[in-house]
Design a protein around this motif. Sequence first.
Motif, PDB file in Angstrom:
ATOM      1  N   GLU A   1      47.697  35.337  33.722  1.00  0.00           N
ATOM      2  CA  GLU A   1      48.777  35.466  34.700  1.00  0.00           C
ATOM      3  C   GLU A   1      49.864  36.423  34.195  1.00  0.00           C
ATOM      4  N   GLN A   2      50.012  36.496  32.867  1.00  0.00           N
ATOM      5  CA  GLN A   2      51.046  37.384  32.302  1.00  0.00           C
ATOM      6  C   GLN A   2      50.558  38.826  32.212  1.00  0.00           C
ATOM      7  N   GLY A   3      49.262  39.070  32.483  1.00  0.00           N
ATOM      8  CA  GLY A   3      48.727  40.423  32.364  1.00  0.00           C
ATOM      9  C   GLY A   3      47.379  40.375  31.664  1.00  0.00           C
ATOM     10  N   GLY A   4      46.678  41.521  31.678  1.00  0.00           N
ATOM     11  CA  GLY A   4      45.348  41.573  31.083  1.00  0.00           C
ATOM     12  C   GLY A   4      45.389  41.460  29.566  1.00  0.00           C
ATOM     13  N   ILE A   5      44.268  41.030  28.986  1.00  0.00           N
ATOM     14  CA  ILE A   5      44.174  40.899  27.526  1.00  0.00           C
ATOM     15  C   ILE A   5      42.927  41.632  27.053  1.00  0.00           C
ATOM     16  N   GLN A   6      43.075  42.421  25.983  1.00  0.00           N
ATOM     17  CA  GLN A   6      41.939  43.168  25.446  1.00  0.00           C
ATOM     18  C   GLN A   6      41.270  42.386  24.335  1.00  0.00           C
ATOM     19  N   TRP A   7      39.939  42.166  24.489  1.00  0.00           N
ATOM     20  CA  TRP A   7      39.228  41.481  23.425  1.00  0.00           C
ATOM     21  C   TRP A   7      38.972  42.436  22.279  1.00  0.00           C
ATOM     22  N   PRO A   8      38.729  42.004  21.047  1.00  0.00           N
ATOM     23  CA  PRO A   8      38.680  40.614  20.598  1.00  0.00           C
ATOM     24  C   PRO A   8      40.026  39.906  20.672  1.00  0.00           C
ATOM     25  N   CYS A   9      39.957  38.676  21.144  1.00  0.00           N
ATOM     26  CA  CYS A   9      41.136  37.820  21.198  1.00  0.00           C
ATOM     27  C   CYS A   9      40.680  36.441  20.754  1.00  0.00           C
ATOM     28  N   PRO A  10      40.647  36.220  19.446  1.00  0.00           N
ATOM     29  CA  PRO A  10      39.994  35.031  18.922  1.00  0.00           C
ATOM     30  C   PRO A  10      40.745  33.714  19.125  1.00  0.00           C
ATOM     31  N   SER A  11      42.059  33.773  19.375  1.00  0.00           N
ATOM     32  CA  SER A  11      42.762  32.503  19.513  1.00  0.00           C
ATOM     33  C   SER A  11      43.881  32.624  20.522  1.00  0.00           C
ATOM     34  N   ALA A  12      44.361  31.486  20.974  1.00  0.00           N
ATOM     35  CA  ALA A  12      45.337  31.461  22.060  1.00  0.00           C
ATOM     36  C   ALA A  12      46.642  32.163  21.690  1.00  0.00           C
ATOM     37  N   ASP A  13      46.915  32.327  20.380  1.00  0.00           N
ATOM     38  CA  ASP A  13      48.158  33.009  20.016  1.00  0.00           C
ATOM     39  C   ASP A  13      47.906  34.461  19.595  1.00  0.00           C
ATOM     40  N   HIS A  14      46.664  34.937  19.763  1.00  0.00           N
ATOM     41  CA  HIS A  14      46.332  36.315  19.396  1.00  0.00           C
ATOM     42  C   HIS A  14      46.687  37.237  20.558  1.00  0.00           C
TER      43      HIS A  14
ATOM     44  N   GLY B   1      45.532  40.038  21.471  1.00  0.00           N
ATOM     45  CA  GLY B   1      44.502  40.963  21.963  1.00  0.00           C
ATOM     46  C   GLY B   1      44.489  42.215  21.099  1.00  0.00           C
ATOM     47  N   THR B   2      43.492  43.065  21.324  1.00  0.00           N
ATOM     48  CA  THR B   2      43.253  44.175  20.408  1.00  0.00           C
ATOM     49  C   THR B   2      43.217  45.510  21.147  1.00  0.00           C
ATOM     50  N   PRO B   3      44.318  46.271  21.084  1.00  0.00           N
ATOM     51  CA  PRO B   3      44.340  47.552  21.787  1.00  0.00           C
ATOM     52  C   PRO B   3      43.342  48.559  21.213  1.00  0.00           C
ATOM     53  N   TYR B   4      43.182  48.619  19.882  1.00  0.00           N
ATOM     54  CA  TYR B   4      42.161  49.530  19.356  1.00  0.00           C
ATOM     55  C   TYR B   4      41.365  48.849  18.242  1.00  0.00           C
ATOM     56  N   LEU B   5      40.105  49.250  18.160  1.00  0.00           N
ATOM     57  CA  LEU B   5      39.163  48.562  17.260  1.00  0.00           C
ATOM     58  C   LEU B   5      39.102  49.237  15.892  1.00  0.00           C
ATOM     59  N   HIS B   6      38.456  48.562  14.964  1.00  0.00           N
ATOM     60  CA  HIS B   6      38.117  49.110  13.630  1.00  0.00           C
ATOM     61  C   HIS B   6      39.344  49.489  12.827  1.00  0.00           C
ATOM     62  N   LYS B   7      40.411  48.725  12.940  1.00  0.00           N
ATOM     63  CA  LYS B   7      41.651  49.122  12.291  1.00  0.00           C
ATOM     64  C   LYS B   7      41.476  49.255  10.778  1.00  0.00           C
ATOM     65  N   ASP B   8      41.131  48.181  10.120  1.00  0.00           N
ATOM     66  CA  ASP B   8      41.022  48.281   8.665  1.00  0.00           C
ATOM     67  C   ASP B   8      39.581  48.248   8.215  1.00  0.00           C
ATOM     68  N   LYS B   9      38.704  47.885   9.149  1.00  0.00           N
ATOM     69  CA  LYS B   9      37.335  47.682   8.724  1.00  0.00           C
ATOM     70  C   LYS B   9      36.457  47.705   9.957  1.00  0.00           C
TER      71      LYS B   9
END
Lengths: 527, 351, 308
Positions: free
Chosen positions: A365-378, A380-388
Amino acid sequence: MTNSIREIAGANFILAIGTNTTESHPIISLQAKKAKRNGATLVVADPRRTEMAELADIHMQLNSGSDIALLNAMANVIISEELWNKDFVANRTEDFEALKQTVAKYTPEYAAEITGVPAETIREVARGYARAKNATILYTMGVTQHICGTHNVFAVANLAMLCGHIGKESSGVNPLRGQNNVQGACDMGALPNVYTGYQPVTLEENRAKFAKVWNVGELPAKPGLTVGEMMEGAADGRVKAMYIMGENPVLSDPDSDHVVHALEKLEFLVVQDIFLTETAALADVVLPAASFAEKDGTFSNTERRVQRVRKAIDPVGDAKADWQIICDVATAMGYPMQYASASDIFDEIARLTPSYAGISYARLEQGGIQWPCPSADHPGTPYLHKDKFVRGLGKFNPVEYIPPAEQPDQDYPFVLSTGRRHFHYHTGTMTQRTGALEVHYGAEHLEINPLDAADLGVVDGDTVRVKSRRGQVEVKARLTDVVPRGLVFTSFHFPEVAINKLTNPARDPVAKIPELKVCAVKVEKAS
Amino acid sequence: MAEVTLTINGISVTVPKGTTVLDAARQAGIFIPTFCHDPELTRFGACRMCVVEIPGMRNLPASCVTEATDGMVVHTDSPAVIEARKTILELMLANHPMDCLTCGKNGDCRLQDYAYLYGVKTEPFGGEKHNYPVENDNPFIVRDMNKCILCGKCVRACAEIQGKSIVDFAYRGFDAKITPAMDVPLSESECVFCGNCVAVCPVGALQEKGLRSAARTWEVKKVKTTCPYCGTGCSFELNVKDNRVVGVTSCDGDVNGRALCAKGRFGYGFIHHPDRLTTPLVKKNGKFVKATWEEAISLVAQKLGAVKDKYGSDALAVLSSARCTNEENYLMQKFTRAVLGTNNIDHCARL
Amino acid sequence: MSYVSLTINGIKISVPKGTTVLDAAREAGVFIPTFCHDPDIPRFGACRICVVEIPGMRNLPASCVTEATEGMEVYTESPAVVEARKTILELLLANHPQDCLTCEKNGDCRLQDYAFRYGVKESGFKGERKNYPLDDSNPYIIRDANKCILCGRCVRTCNAIPERSVIDFGYRGFNTKIVTAMDTPLGESDCVYCGRCVTVCPVGALTWKPLTGKGRVWELTRQEVTCTFCDSGCTFEVLSKDGKNIGVVPKTPGNGRPLCLKGRLGLELKYLDDPPAPQLKKGDEFVQVSWGEALGLEDILSKLSKDK
Ligand code: SF4
Ligand code: SF4
Ligand code: SF4
Ligand code: SF4
Ligand code: SF4
Ligand code: SF4
Ligand code: FES
Ligand code: FES
């Protein structure tokens, strides 16, 4: 996509390969235009001089299907001129030596012969890409719809890793998905080898986990058939019944006549759709589905953003939401499947899918979320492969150029390429019925170079017959130098120009994507 | 970041240096009317509707282009300000067609809102009127330049959001007008009919053809959803009247902001197309006949079950859909695997 | 009761004998526009916007005064009907002020609704305009005779309460007008400001003065309340904008519901965040009075305060 759409505007260098972005992803092209206004360099690799190519600083008008030669040559230049990102390669990747060896023979001069792009241009683009602070690569079906589609994608990834242009904001490898929820269909495990979130069916523990939640004794371990294999199976009698939801393979898949023949051989075909499509017409039972305006749910877009679809009106007539129909069929088959709402289904998805675990309707309801989003307080992930990378170190997968499966020859001297048009979508079932789009863009044509047309005695507006080894269609010719000599182009949006009667079902051996971008045809004036 | 503190209508506000007086006022919850300002577009400062009074400054500055400074005192509703705004409105209305009666933007029009707010009426036959023909020859957008207030937002939206620069200011003085190059209709220009200019037009000069002839602005319910076409995932609002989708309008999407393409904005007509399937169909002797849901579902269940029993699970195959929702794709693979007992599931568009 | 069956736009329907074609159409879910028709007051049949086509009948009859008969065939949107309605609307608009821009009725006006529905635009310069002064001689009701379409609903609803009967048609032809006795402003008439006329006026000729400039109809939310001052049980609506209650207006006067000023003022006091001070007419003037006086509670209040 490894990155978010809005990050494209922040790139200093954009390499768009085989994507006619302004036509097929107009809103994404706005971000590329914005980047360009901010001073970014835009390079477009496309056999056609598209609107994107017109906007570009450099247009590499390569021969259809020669992408690997081009990408390998860029890697060659970057390595030989010592422009590669040594830190990144050392710390984040493996098998660099293998890449180095493979690309050694792809000198710009060698690649120039295959691609038709001047060696100096390849050098210039390679240097620009390597030296950019943030560089992003955009690609679509122009890259994947080839027999070497998977290899093309490897070649793109190799280049990005070589320069460390991945795992940071505005830098990455970004396939643009053609349909609204291809990403979601894949994420949800509508694939023969994986459950949701790409969890392989071959792993015992995955099967056990799903079997438990689904309350069944055992789940099949053997990966299933891909769409192409299903059609072959139907044709040769191994597959006896099919259930098709919201797809129109008769028009969208290559070699339509073969698909029709295969579906006709089935003992039973059920199709669930909003219109009586060419495929539905072949069915034994047709189930009327609700459109996106008539149901609740979520779509996952090309940047992995899960967003809400909201019911605005009641289903027309007796139509029902697809999810309700599936529940009814399952229940009738003795497996009680009942959900009070789409939100309940989503909760089950979240429970079984680590990358979706933290997403819920309440949060959406607050807006879209980008996966991976592993937990309710995460967040979301705008870009992948950040450190690994997911697998740890990024692996270079060196690949060799192979020519398209079907080359033009004496009998079929033209290359036919297919794609999309701005005002239409997919097989046209929706966009041909809007009362607006088809009024404005009502008929398809074949783009052909004026010089080729002159040779054939064809003038603008003439009806021509386009023939491949598999079939033929008639269509009006449009003379334009958007296409180079030897190439003709049209879309697959118009049932009356069922271009997939002609296309080659030869598939990439890994991803099983058909080579829709290249097949050999002949063009002649229809009497 | 450096900050400045100013007083607006007696309320003290602290904002980052560089903030405009308009944005500072909005932050403090104070309303200032605007025509030409748009937060997504470059500043223009042309309409002067947003003027405020700042003691010490000559004239009344336009708040949308005036930077807030430390210690500044601003009055947004002083008699001089109201007087100025009324004059601006009177001038605009003097050559505006008084057409709210049937105008599609009636109820969602800034000119009307502000005229009502400031109680500005016009003489019925006031100033000189334009007599431009209404451009109505394409299926998407109606352009009525008689209603244009020359705020220039469409020009900037086309250039800055759409990157096209199809329309621009032309002619001078009373004849000033927004047009494509050579003053041709949009249909003869390079316009791609994204309608992003329509989304920003504050009045009825640019309207969505279908939507604005199907419903009045106050009759529609808006439902935010996600576009069913390409993989970009633009957000927009479906406009609903009497259980029918009558149009699409922009909202603030995570991906797209207010921008949409022609498919998203104008491609909703298929929803109520007469070709829609409205009842299950069962083929009998090569012809489709209407069936009830009970008949259709039990036939499907029985046939799939029979094939499974006779040939085994792997003789069944399922195509799921890149058009359907996540929930539906999830259920389809669950159904395939748990009920049919095979992994033969795929979808067409691995593209 | 005996029934008759008729078809309206191809839809078959049975209604009790004596039903009008208009009511039968509504029963069948078929829309017919009306200006002068009012379900609560006797048939009038003057505006003719409700015309329909009934094969076999001469001309297009007004559906609000035509009785449905057995086997009748009715077409409510035939080309002839639409043409007739357009003509009526054009004539009405020809001398109507083009004032929707700031008109209080904008968004809830039948003239506007039908003009939109039938695509009637006024060409602008034709038609003689009326130039009546605005009557805002009292604190409650504004009359703009320029916008009046002479549907007569205000007259009939006012006359439905015999001791009121304040307004009627006056003059003739182009000069026809709704007038008080002697054509005085409403403030100088015997009007009791119950507002029955305002609630039935289909256009912006009669509007609420206290609400002027307070909000446009589409910005308001409405909550129905029932007045408890007397036994009539009149219903009112509390209007609010941005969460603030800004006005009380009566709903259409139903059977035997007189509506009165006192009831409305009492509800304003009860519900409004910021109730305007009540005014009553003393002699020829409106003067501000206390709430106690306005609501006729002075005796009781003084008794209560003595008791303290
Ligand atoms: S643009 Fe606004 S003011 Fe002009 S006619 Fe339309 S609604 Fe009225
Ligand atoms: S519709 Fe789009 S392209 Fe056309 S003028 Fe408007 S903003 Fe520009
Ligand atoms: S058409 Fe609309 S947006 Fe463009 S200048 Fe005129 S009023 Fe402004
Ligand atoms: S509006 Fe256009 S760009 Fe956006 S998702 Fe829909 S089709 Fe794609
Ligand atoms: S004032 Fe209103 S109700 Fe009375 S006749 Fe005129 S339009 Fe009808
Ligand atoms: S009465 Fe109706 S048509 Fe007349 S100005 Fe008011 S809203 Fe417009
Ligand atoms: S809004 Fe500030 S000048 Fe137009
Ligand atoms: S409503 Fe029937 S004549 Fe006026």
